[in-house]
Every structure is written in C-alpha cells, then in structure tokens.
Design an enzyme around this catalytic site. Sequence first.
Site, short mmCIF file in Angstrom:
data_model
loop_
_atom_site.label_atom_id
_atom_site.label_comp_id
_atom_site.label_asym_id
_atom_site.label_seq_id
_atom_site.Cartn_x
_atom_site.Cartn_y
_atom_site.Cartn_z
N GLU A 277 0.77 -1.11 0.10
CA GLU A 277 -0.01 0.10 -0.03
C GLU A 277 0.87 1.23 0.04
OE1 GLU A 277 -2.71 0.41 3.39
OE2 GLU A 277 -4.54 1.03 2.01
N HIS A 298 5.40 -27.49 -0.10
CA HIS A 298 4.62 -28.68 -0.63
C HIS A 298 3.37 -28.14 -1.66
CE1 HIS A 298 6.24 -31.81 1.91
NE2 HIS A 298 6.38 -30.73 2.80
N LYS A 413 -14.37 1.66 -3.90
CA LYS A 413 -15.30 1.94 -2.91
C LYS A 413 -16.38 3.03 -3.68
CE LYS A 413 -12.06 2.41 1.06
NZ LYS A 413 -11.21 3.47 1.96
O1 PA5 Z 1 -3.13 1.85 6.25
C1 PA5 Z 1 -4.01 2.47 5.93
O2 PA5 Z 1 -4.21 3.58 6.05
C2 PA5 Z 1 -5.62 1.60 5.78
O3 PA5 Z 1 -5.26 0.31 5.54
C3 PA5 Z 1 -6.60 2.00 6.88
O4 PA5 Z 1 -5.94 1.50 8.14
C4 PA5 Z 1 -7.74 0.95 6.56
O5 PA5 Z 1 -8.37 1.47 5.46
C5 PA5 Z 1 -8.67 1.45 7.69
O6 PA5 Z 1 -8.88 2.51 7.88
P1 PA5 Z 1 -9.69 3.43 9.15
O7 PA5 Z 1 -8.80 3.16 10.21
O8 PA5 Z 1 -9.98 4.69 8.82
O9 PA5 Z 1 -10.92 2.60 9.53
#
Ligand code: PA5
Length: 425
Positions: A277, A298, A413
Amino acid sequence: MKLQLNNLINEEIIRSYQKDVTRINKMIDDKTGAGNDFLGWVDWPIDYDKAELNKILNDAKYVRENFDILVVCGIGGSYLGARAALEALNGLKSPDKMEIIFMGQTFSPNYVAQVLNYLKGKKFAINVISKSGTTTETSISFRLLKELLESQVGKEAARKAIYATTDKEKGALKTLCNKEGYATYVLPGNIGGRFSVLTAVGLFPLACAGIDIQAMLAGAAEARELYDNDDLKNNICYRYAITRDYLYRHNYPVELYVTYEPQMSQISEWLKQLFGESEGKEKKALFPASVTFSTDLHSLGQFIQDGSPIMFETILNVINPQLDVKIPHDDEDLDGLNYLQGKDLAFVNQKAFEGTLAAHTKDGGVPCNVFTIDKLDAKALGHLFYLFMRACAMSAYLLEINPFNQPGVEIYKKNMFHLLGKKGY
Ligand code: PA5
C-alpha cells in the site's frame, strides 16, 4: 537481529546508494519529503503519549479481569498489526485466559454470523478501531456487535465494555464516542494506519492479550536508535531497503516474505500491506507476496525452485522458538523416524530452512535475504516492526514514491457505494 543479504548484492552496490540514502535519511528526520505530514511514527517509540500508555495498561487490566473475550473490530492498518503481533507472540492455540477475536475486516456473511453466534451469552468487550470512523466493513461489524452487547447486558453496561481507537477530534466514530461516553484512545493524525501498530491501535488489544507492550515500545526505540543514520556498513534497515530497490530495478518484480512459523504468517500479511500500500503507485514497485514454509514447500515450493525467475525471498528466521517438542523413540520404527529420536522440532525446522535456502539460492538462482532473529519476544517484535516501517519509507523514497498515501484504494469504494445506493454516489 542480523541480516544476511542475497548473493546478487555486494558492498560496491551498497556504496553506490550512499548519496541517496544520506539525503533520504535526512529527509525522513527533517520531515521534508512527500507525505511528510505522516511521519509521526518516526519518533513515536520515544515521543509516545505516556499518560495514554498508562490508561491503556489500566484499562487492559480491567478488561482482563472482567471479560472473557475482546472483539477487535477494524481493517487494514487498524487490524493487521495487532493480529500479527498477537499470533506471533501468543501462538495460534494460545493458552491465555483472554480470547481475542477479530471482526470488522470483512463483509463475509458467514464469518460475521459465526462470530455473532459464538459471542451469544458470553462476556465480551469491544475495541473498535477506525481512524476515519467511516470504514464500511468496520462500521457494519461494530453496529452488529454493539447491538448484541446492548441486548445482552443493557445500554449502560455496554458503554463500559466498548473501547474505541480513533482520531482525536474528527470522524463519525469520534462523534459516537462523545455521545455515548466510550473510553477512547487516539490514533494520531500524523500516523497512517499501516504505520500505527505501536500506537493504541496495536497496544490496547495486545495489552488485553497479556503482551508486554512496554517491551514492544522499548524494542522499537532500540531500532530507532540503531537505524536513524546513513552508515551503510552497519545499518541493516537501509541495507535491506537498498536490496529491494536494486532487485526491483534488475528484473525481480516480486518480493516473497518467508517464515518457517505459521504463527508468523500474519506478520507477512502486515508486511504485504506495509510495502504494497505504501509503494504500489504510479505503475511502480515490487509486488509483495508471502509463503509459510515448510507447509508451502509442498505447494508453491516447486514454482519458487523452478518456475519463472521473477522473485527474491526475504526470510524471517527465528532460531529459538517459544515452545518445542522432542521426537520420541518408537520400538518398531515402521515410519523410519528413529534417526531423529530425541531431536527437537526446532532442530528439524532449522535444517529445513538451511536445506531450502541452499536449494533456492544455489540450484534455483533465487536471491535470498535472511533476517536472523534469536528469539521472537515482544521487544524483538517491536524492533522488527520499526525496522520494516523505516525500511519502507527509505525504499519508497528511493523509488520517488510518496509512501504515506493510498489514492488507489478509493476507486472500488466509489463503485461499491454506487451499487449499494449510498447517497451522493
Ligand atoms: O493503512 C491504511 O491507511 C489503511 O489500511 C487503513 O488503516 C484502513 O483502510 C482502515 O482505515 P480506518 O482506520 O480509517 O478505518
């Protein structure tokens, strides 16, 4: 902690990165690079809010004394770190009296229904974690959990069993907390989800699970001390970041995280989110994948040994397990295992590691980095988390990527909200 770099890297290559590493390390410290609003994690191991830590420790003690289960409700960075640490330290069949269940990380009707059924009639508390407070998976799960809890213990008692970790001031969850009076912890504005494991996001559930969170912070502080410099002879954090960059630029588009412990597979999931990410933008970056050996020898072992030469391995090798068993003698020896009688499984696991490393590097030509960890306790894990977060910042900046945003996660989203009929989509 030691790092043995893969055979394609030599000291001359490492030295060729010196100028860039010196510049970027300063950029991280001075907070001048892209996304510099999100560098709160850099000094967090020493700058963390001490009063909040005490509150976490006290509340966790209360939770351990008054409930049997803690349901941790979050997704992505608000989920993976706590789960990774919990499993790595307490194991997959934890004997601890406190059961931790994760929810809010999926829309799966099967999973959600099973957890809700399991919780019926049980004494549980909830830790809802969301920085934005609007993440749909988490919000739906929390609504369901809250309804169940209130129906079991009443609204007043439910209030005392709900702990929320969210933004200090804004967001839907914060508004709800203010209205209902839930205990809240802060996810600092300058720390993004995937860099938040050492904040209340990870620390509260881990303390509830009986894990020594102060040791974890001490391990992270030790790593900060060791890796906040441009000494490329000794700084294994940046040596690792360089190896990633070099291999990516030399036709190895996949990094495979390898552990020999199923209870560490969630650490690989955390690593995949951290690097994937943070770096996967502008049509660039390594694809982070993972395997757990020997199990996956395996299955994917064949591909790694002989298939497309697209990957390198980063192996987390823990020498001393928390628990061990000896292989017993058998009079008949029909399974032919008596040659191993009296040996520990850790010994067998290490030989599997050594044999596989030789097979993959020498015969398979797969570059392999090996992190050697003497024992994975809370301190070592805090160290490891910090090491990888700092390596991620260095590695992303070497690619000229802003590590701290995630523009690509919004598109699905929007489509989903449109299809679900949400107003404004
Ligand atoms: O690393 C990130 O920013 C994302 O993975 C968020 O943590 C994830 O989308 C969850 O977001 P939030 O804490 O706003 O619910």
